[in-house]
Design an enzyme around this catalytic site. Sequence first.
Site, PDB file in Angstrom:
ATOM      1  N   LYS A 204      75.489  44.955  41.637  1.00  0.00           N
ATOM      2  CA  LYS A 204      73.927  44.055  40.571  1.00  0.00           C
ATOM      3  C   LYS A 204      73.430  42.327  41.463  1.00  0.00           C
ATOM      4  O   LYS A 204      71.763  42.919  41.831  1.00  0.00           O
ATOM      5  CB  LYS A 204      75.099  43.027  39.918  1.00  0.00           C
ATOM      6  CG  LYS A 204      73.385  42.452  38.129  1.00  0.00           C
ATOM      7  CD  LYS A 204      74.499  41.790  37.239  1.00  0.00           C
ATOM      8  CE  LYS A 204      73.225  40.450  37.074  1.00  0.00           C
ATOM      9  NZ  LYS A 204      74.167  40.097  35.854  1.00  0.00           N
ATOM     10  N   GLU A 210      82.309  41.144  50.447  1.00  0.00           N
ATOM     11  CA  GLU A 210      82.764  42.300  50.556  1.00  0.00           C
ATOM     12  C   GLU A 210      82.131  43.426  50.525  1.00  0.00           C
ATOM     13  O   GLU A 210      82.221  44.583  51.966  1.00  0.00           O
ATOM     14  CB  GLU A 210      84.149  42.416  48.820  1.00  0.00           C
ATOM     15  CG  GLU A 210      85.178  40.934  48.910  1.00  0.00           C
ATOM     16  CD  GLU A 210      84.249  40.106  48.472  1.00  0.00           C
ATOM     17  OE1 GLU A 210      83.412  39.740  48.298  1.00  0.00           O
ATOM     18  OE2 GLU A 210      85.168  39.547  47.320  1.00  0.00           O
ATOM     19  N   GLY A 261      77.822  41.884  34.421  1.00  0.00           N
ATOM     20  CA  GLY A 261      78.683  43.038  35.907  1.00  0.00           C
ATOM     21  C   GLY A 261      79.488  43.624  35.635  1.00  0.00           C
ATOM     22  O   GLY A 261      79.488  44.535  35.726  1.00  0.00           O
ATOM     23  N   ARG A 262      80.478  42.985  34.488  1.00  0.00           N
ATOM     24  CA  ARG A 262      81.695  43.174  34.117  1.00  0.00           C
ATOM     25  C   ARG A 262      81.150  44.418  32.828  1.00  0.00           C
ATOM     26  O   ARG A 262      81.917  44.575  32.162  1.00  0.00           O
ATOM     27  CB  ARG A 262      82.591  42.405  32.967  1.00  0.00           C
ATOM     28  CG  ARG A 262      82.531  41.074  32.630  1.00  0.00           C
ATOM     29  CD  ARG A 262      83.021  40.369  32.465  1.00  0.00           C
ATOM     30  NE  ARG A 262      82.573  38.724  32.201  1.00  0.00           N
ATOM     31  CZ  ARG A 262      82.078  38.240  32.586  1.00  0.00           C
ATOM     32  NH1 ARG A 262      81.177  38.116  33.661  1.00  0.00           N
ATOM     33  NH2 ARG A 262      81.482  36.651  31.696  1.00  0.00           N
ATOM     34  N   GLU A 347      87.610  37.431  32.906  1.00  0.00           N
ATOM     35  CA  GLU A 347      86.286  36.475  34.144  1.00  0.00           C
ATOM     36  C   GLU A 347      85.427  36.101  32.080  1.00  0.00           C
ATOM     37  O   GLU A 347      84.487  36.108  32.388  1.00  0.00           O
ATOM     38  CB  GLU A 347      85.605  37.435  34.319  1.00  0.00           C
ATOM     39  CG  GLU A 347      84.782  37.165  35.546  1.00  0.00           C
ATOM     40  CD  GLU A 347      83.685  37.603  36.093  1.00  0.00           C
ATOM     41  OE1 GLU A 347      83.285  38.852  35.816  1.00  0.00           O
ATOM     42  OE2 GLU A 347      84.520  37.859  37.223  1.00  0.00           O
ATOM     43  N   HIS A 378     110.970  51.492  31.948  1.00  0.00           N
ATOM     44  CA  HIS A 378     111.686  51.200  32.862  1.00  0.00           C
ATOM     45  C   HIS A 378     111.084  50.439  33.902  1.00  0.00           C
ATOM     46  O   HIS A 378     111.743  50.329  34.740  1.00  0.00           O
ATOM     47  CB  HIS A 378     111.159  52.485  33.972  1.00  0.00           C
ATOM     48  CG  HIS A 378     112.146  53.793  32.733  1.00  0.00           C
ATOM     49  ND1 HIS A 378     113.221  54.330  32.434  1.00  0.00           N
ATOM     50  CD2 HIS A 378     110.979  55.315  31.926  1.00  0.00           C
ATOM     51  CE1 HIS A 378     113.220  55.655  31.450  1.00  0.00           C
ATOM     52  NE2 HIS A 378     112.075  55.247  31.106  1.00  0.00           N
ATOM     53  N   LYS A 487      84.042  31.442  46.780  1.00  0.00           N
ATOM     54  CA  LYS A 487      83.146  32.259  47.710  1.00  0.00           C
ATOM     55  C   LYS A 487      82.821  31.414  48.516  1.00  0.00           C
ATOM     56  O   LYS A 487      82.149  31.575  49.901  1.00  0.00           O
ATOM     57  CB  LYS A 487      82.616  32.997  47.234  1.00  0.00           C
ATOM     58  CG  LYS A 487      82.343  33.858  45.887  1.00  0.00           C
ATOM     59  CD  LYS A 487      80.686  34.219  45.081  1.00  0.00           C
ATOM     60  CE  LYS A 487      81.810  35.762  43.833  1.00  0.00           C
ATOM     61  NZ  LYS A 487      80.470  36.220  43.458  1.00  0.00           N
TER      62      LYS A 487
HETATM   63  O1  F6P Z   1      82.544  37.532  41.221  1.00  0.00           O
HETATM   64  C1  F6P Z   1      82.945  37.639  40.334  1.00  0.00           C
HETATM   65  C2  F6P Z   1      81.333  38.673  40.289  1.00  0.00           C
HETATM   66  O2  F6P Z   1      79.963  38.038  39.909  1.00  0.00           O
HETATM   67  C3  F6P Z   1      81.520  39.837  38.834  1.00  0.00           C
HETATM   68  O3  F6P Z   1      81.499  39.469  38.068  1.00  0.00           O
HETATM   69  C4  F6P Z   1      81.129  41.086  39.591  1.00  0.00           C
HETATM   70  O4  F6P Z   1      80.935  41.905  38.863  1.00  0.00           O
HETATM   71  C5  F6P Z   1      81.402  41.139  40.616  1.00  0.00           C
HETATM   72  O5  F6P Z   1      81.191  40.149  41.461  1.00  0.00           O
HETATM   73  C6  F6P Z   1      80.854  41.956  42.082  1.00  0.00           C
HETATM   74  O6  F6P Z   1      79.127  41.702  41.697  1.00  0.00           O
HETATM   75  P1  F6P Z   1      77.660  42.244  42.147  1.00  0.00           P
HETATM   76  O7  F6P Z   1      77.512  43.546  41.285  1.00  0.00           O
HETATM   77  O8  F6P Z   1      76.695  41.488  42.215  1.00  0.00           O
HETATM   78  O9  F6P Z   1      78.465  42.649  44.170  1.00  0.00           O
END
Ligand code: F6P
Length: 518
Positions: A204, A210, A261-262, A347, A378, A487
């Site tokens: 987003k 990452e 995002g979610r 979240e 199990h 972060k």
């Molecule tokens: O760190 C949490 C978050 O901001 C989530 O809310 C989001 O889904 C995820 O990181 C990834 O964010 P982006 O889509 O901006 O890379």
Amino acid sequence: MTRIRCDQTAVWSQLQSAFAAEGQHFDVRAAFAQDAQRFTRFSQSAPHVFADLSKNRIDAATEALLFTLAEQCGVLAHRDAMFAGEKINTTEQRAVGHVWLRSPSPAPTCGDPTLAREQVAAHATLEAMLAYAEALRQDAEITDVVNIGIGGSDLGPQMAVRALQSFAHAGKRMHFVSNVDGHELAAVLAQVQARHTVFLIASKTFTTIETMTNAASAKAWFFAQGGTDTARHFAALTTNVPAAHAFGISTTFGFWDWVGGRYSLWSAIGLPIAIAIGAPGFRDFLAGAHAMDEHFRSAPMAHNLPLRLGLLDVWYRNFHGFGSRSIAPYHSALQRLPAYLQQLEMESNGKRVDHQGAALPFGTAPVLWGEPGTNGQHAYFQMLHQGSDVVPVEFIAVKHARHGLAGHQQLLLANVLAQAQALLQGQADAGGHRNFPGNRPSTLLLLDELTPATLGALIALQEHRVFVSGSVWGINSFDQWGVELGKVLAKDIAPRLQSGDVQGLDASTAGLLARLRD
Ligand code: F6P
């Protein structure tokens, strides 16, 4: 619109009294014995989903108080404000519009001219993205699609692609890389060839460390393999199109800040799903969710499934004090559903202050966890049946299977019924270690089949139930400030691993850092 926090309503103390007088001693078995209509009264049909709520610690009187609670908190006005485009994400001054992405009509529904323009643009993007997905599905040279994203840019698409694997294009292998741990990307790169691969960079913000690290490594690998045509082999799914261009990606599908995002698998972030199941499948997925949206918007409270589930969640969290909910999907393709729901609920509602920043004197999001059945039986079901904590279980069962293996489906369904039955009934007369207390609550959500439409409805149901509990708790379910501190600190620590500088660090972090540099 005015929001009233649950503990500031008149009915809150009535609920407390009802819990003290009866609720805490409620025995579901006795309730069944007294009410021949209990299954009917506490089951609910909604689009594509049938829910059995009858094995929960709730009766009509409590549910009526919970409906009053929803009224007094202004949950329905809050819901309508979301659909209408009010900026209900108040800490970020944003509207919350993922529901618009499922609307079949491209006509804007928002009074705000900017939002209305963006709603129309969202439909145009959907068409462009589906055309891209179809072209890619027909492109025999592309055999592998690698989605690079994390959190909402990974969990939703990954969960849905796995869930719908029996509808997927057999000639496209879908890979998901989320972790900055290089093992993940390296393992995928070892399986693919540059000229046969498309990388989708899903973020987003297009700033997530990452994703940016994995994307940069994927791009370097692509060039090292002799790849040149980034327009063909890379696409970005993002609200930050300029950043994607700056990164060197010209093929982009955008979305807007009103998609959290979610909540983003309905947007361009859903491209892997569209590639897997095709444009008609993706439209069915959206239609299933839209049908649930309409149900949430229009069904009266007493027959509104997201509302009934969300209020039950409040009853369990704030009165019974249950701190977790176990998710048990009895369909192996729903393997990633618990992880997806963890982000959705924890979240969204894992907050300790209300939307105005005032500390909350009650608990909010429970811990969600789980594994597909029958595997969980199990492993940890021992604790669910005989452990010292009561954990409400949410079973998800699918009536018809798409495999032809005789006998398996009957056994699977027998198991889901048996587990819910065992939790409820218990076993009192076996003595000592063999005793089961019973009266352990569960909900069963039943789908006829696992299809794009039913999955869409199931996910929208979960989104709306999270909305309901968040709304009652008076919190902003649409921000996530709690992820920021880690972060920032990781950015500070990364160069210290190189330099060895431990100045200003606590003794534990300094000690560990030194060991990591040994
Ligand atoms: O760190 C949490 C978050 O901001 C989530 O809310 C989001 O889904 C995820 O990181 C990834 O964010 P982006 O889509 O901006 O890379």
